[in-house]
Design an enzyme around this catalytic site. Structure first.
Site, short mmCIF file in Angstrom:
data_model
loop_
_atom_site.label_atom_id
_atom_site.label_comp_id
_atom_site.label_asym_id
_atom_site.label_seq_id
_atom_site.Cartn_x
_atom_site.Cartn_y
_atom_site.Cartn_z
N ARG A 281 -26.30 12.99 -25.15
CA ARG A 281 -27.12 13.12 -24.15
C ARG A 281 -28.73 12.68 -24.33
O ARG A 281 -29.12 11.79 -23.55
CB ARG A 281 -27.06 14.60 -23.37
CG ARG A 281 -27.91 14.56 -22.11
CD ARG A 281 -27.74 15.88 -21.49
NE ARG A 281 -26.77 16.87 -22.01
CZ ARG A 281 -25.86 17.16 -21.22
NH1 ARG A 281 -25.71 16.81 -19.87
NH2 ARG A 281 -24.87 17.79 -21.78
N CYS A 348 -13.54 10.93 -0.45
CA CYS A 348 -12.82 11.70 0.45
C CYS A 348 -12.85 13.12 0.09
O CYS A 348 -11.98 13.47 -0.34
CB CYS A 348 -11.68 11.20 0.90
SG CYS A 348 -11.17 11.38 2.35
N1 LLP Z 1 -20.99 17.24 -30.98
C1 LLP Z 1 -19.91 17.83 -30.41
C2 LLP Z 1 -19.01 18.61 -31.25
C3 LLP Z 1 -19.68 18.13 -29.06
O1 LLP Z 1 -18.80 18.59 -28.64
C4 LLP Z 1 -20.63 17.44 -28.19
C5 LLP Z 1 -20.71 17.32 -26.61
C6 LLP Z 1 -21.79 16.75 -28.92
C7 LLP Z 1 -21.93 16.71 -30.08
C8 LLP Z 1 -22.91 15.81 -27.92
O2 LLP Z 1 -23.83 16.85 -27.03
P1 LLP Z 1 -24.90 16.34 -26.21
O3 LLP Z 1 -26.00 16.02 -27.25
O4 LLP Z 1 -24.46 15.20 -25.45
O5 LLP Z 1 -25.31 17.31 -25.49
N2 LLP Z 1 -19.74 16.37 -19.73
C9 LLP Z 1 -20.70 17.55 -19.93
C10 LLP Z 1 -21.03 17.46 -21.37
C11 LLP Z 1 -20.00 18.04 -22.41
C12 LLP Z 1 -20.64 17.86 -23.59
C13 LLP Z 1 -19.52 17.93 -24.65
N3 LLP Z 1 -19.73 18.05 -26.21
C14 LLP Z 1 -21.93 17.14 -19.31
O6 LLP Z 1 -21.86 16.36 -18.30
O7 LLP Z 1 -22.87 17.84 -19.36
#
Ligand code: LLP
EC number: 4.1.1.20
Length: 420
Positions: A281, A348
């Site tokens: 992110r 919808c």
């Molecule tokens: N590493 C692992 C093992 C992870 O499970 C994740 C995210 C990341 C790195 C990266 O995390 P970030 O830096 O992007 O926060 N759909 C949800 C987020 C799910 C994250 C899943 N794992 C949302 O829209 O907030």
């Protein structure tokens, strides 16, 4: 973000968003390429300053696109993938297979074989069952780190918390499953044990949880006489969606974390491992916006003022899923945000909302363009064809111009797998 009103119109790097939307249609994902690169630089610089050996992998689930992965290769980033589809996409890019890590709590036999044949750097093993399966399926020596569950709760939305004891991810330290996992990997014939991995959650805006986990993990490693080369601390660094949020302070935060790693190793006379990070992110989130065209406006007296746009939960699921909040800008003109309204999608479902009760200019009318900010992560990648909506196009914008990255899906593609 280089969003700016110039001559009363919203621009990115001086390019009028209205012109970009005119060329590529709406809904449209527009990324500030320069900002993505800057985020990579910030992580690199902060880690270089720490003096530790390190690698960074971009968590590709945040937004997967071949051109983005090529940019990651240019920025000396590896990739994390969690499925055959993410691996396939990664392999079409310039990222070297030996910079790819294969994650997942339920890897299929086929995925394991595919990853081995592709030459990924290492597996992030997530269960005891997986150890035996990889060892059996491996036709050559493979490397692995073990995902452990430290039992530390990150302060974030419950659905994106992963480090608590009751989690489908990793092997619990407290329940001694992690130790069992290490011993089994060490004993496995075809697996080289590289180290451990944890990821305590997402959208975490301070370092306390990570620091606490680092201390706990190093102590546990020492106590159990486990040697590692790599300590992978995952991702989860926050971004700013609204003024109530804080972008993770990368420089300061990485300094705190790396110092904690060094201090914990020193305290336990434990060799300092290579540190790996997996930001998703924080690399792409704030760099992306979504452009929508305003359609029907419906006023319900004394109740609500609904402004509907030409996309919705098919390209923007996070409001419905996590009650996430976003800032919006009127693209066509800069005016005071003086009227409270609800921006709704066109799908919808009553929950198909982009933002409830937000103040925007009262003059908003059909045909205007709205930009929803900070939609670069987990929007395109979580998009769907619900209501047979086609997936939007994606473009990258920099000082040097605008370039298409993903085409809009076509209607024909919606039924291409239907047997007619
Ligand atoms: N590493 C692992 C093992 C992870 O499970 C994740 C995210 C990341 C790195 C990266 O995390 P970030 O830096 O992007 O926060 N759909 C949800 C987020 C799910 C994250 C899943 N794992 C949302 O829209 O907030």
């Amino acid at each position: 973000m280089t969003l700016q009103y110039i001559d009363n119109e919203l621009t990115m790097h001086g390019h009028r968003l209205k012109d970009i939307a005119g060329e590529y249609g709406t809904p449209l994902f527009v990324y500030d390429e320069t900002m993505i690169r800057q985020q990579c630089h910030r992580f690199h610089t902060a880690l270089q300053d720490s003096g530790l050996n390190y690698t960074i992998s971009y968590a590709s689930k945040a937004f997967s696109a071949v051109q983005l992965f090529n940019m990651m290769a240019e920025e000396d980033m590896g990739l994390d993938v969690v499925s055959e589809g993410e691996l396939y996409t990664a392999l079409q890019s310039n990222v070297a297979p030996e910079r790819i890590h294969f994650h997942g709590n339920n890897k299929t036999d086929w995925e394991i074989l595919y990853a081995i044949e592709s030459g990924v750097e290492y597996f992030v093993i997530d269960s005891l069952d997986e150890i035996a399966r990889i060892d059996r399926l491996a036709t050559k020596q493979v490397k692995a780190v073990l995902r452990i569950n430290p039992g530390v709760e990150a302060h974030t939305h419950e659905f994106i918390q992963t480090g608590q004891e009751d989690s489908k991810f990793g092997l619990s330290i407290k329940k001694r499953l992690a130790l069992e996992g290490v011993r089994q990997i060490e004993a496995a014939e075809h697996i080289d044990f590289m180290g451990v991995h944890f990821h305590i959650g997402s959208q975490i805006f301070e370092s306390t949880g990570t620091v606490e986990t680092v201390k706990l993990v190093i102590e546990w490693l020492k106590e159990n006489d486990i040697d590692i080369q790599v300590l992978n601390i995952g991702g989860g660094f926050s971004i700013k969606y609204t003024d109530d949020d804080v972008s993770y302070p990368i420089e300061e935060g990485i300094k705190t974390i790396t110092q904690a790693v060094q201090a914990a190793c020193e305290a336990h006379s434990y060799p300092v491992p290579e540190l790996s990070l997996e930001p998703g992110r924080s690399i792409v989130g704030e760099a992306g916006i979504t452009l929508y065209e305003v359609g029907t406006i419906k006023e319900i007296p004394d109740t609500n003022y609904y402004v509907s746009i030409d996309g919705g939960m098919s390209d923007h699921i996070r409001t419905a899923l996590y009650d996430a909040k976003y800032e919006l800008r009127l693209v066509d003109r800069e005016e005071t945000h003086d009227k409270t309204m609800t921006i709704a999608g066109k799908l919808c479902e009553s929950g198909d909302i982009i933002r409830r009760d937000i103040k925007l200019p009262a003059s908003i009318k059909r045909g205007d363009l709205l930009a929803v900010l900070s939609t670069g992560a987990y929007h395109y990648s979580m998009s769907s064809n619900y209501n047979q909506m086609v997936k939007p196009a994606v473009v990258f914008v920099s000082e040097s111009g605008v370039r298409p990255v993903i085409k809009r899906q076509t209607l024909a593609q919606l039924i291409q797998n239907d047997i007619i």
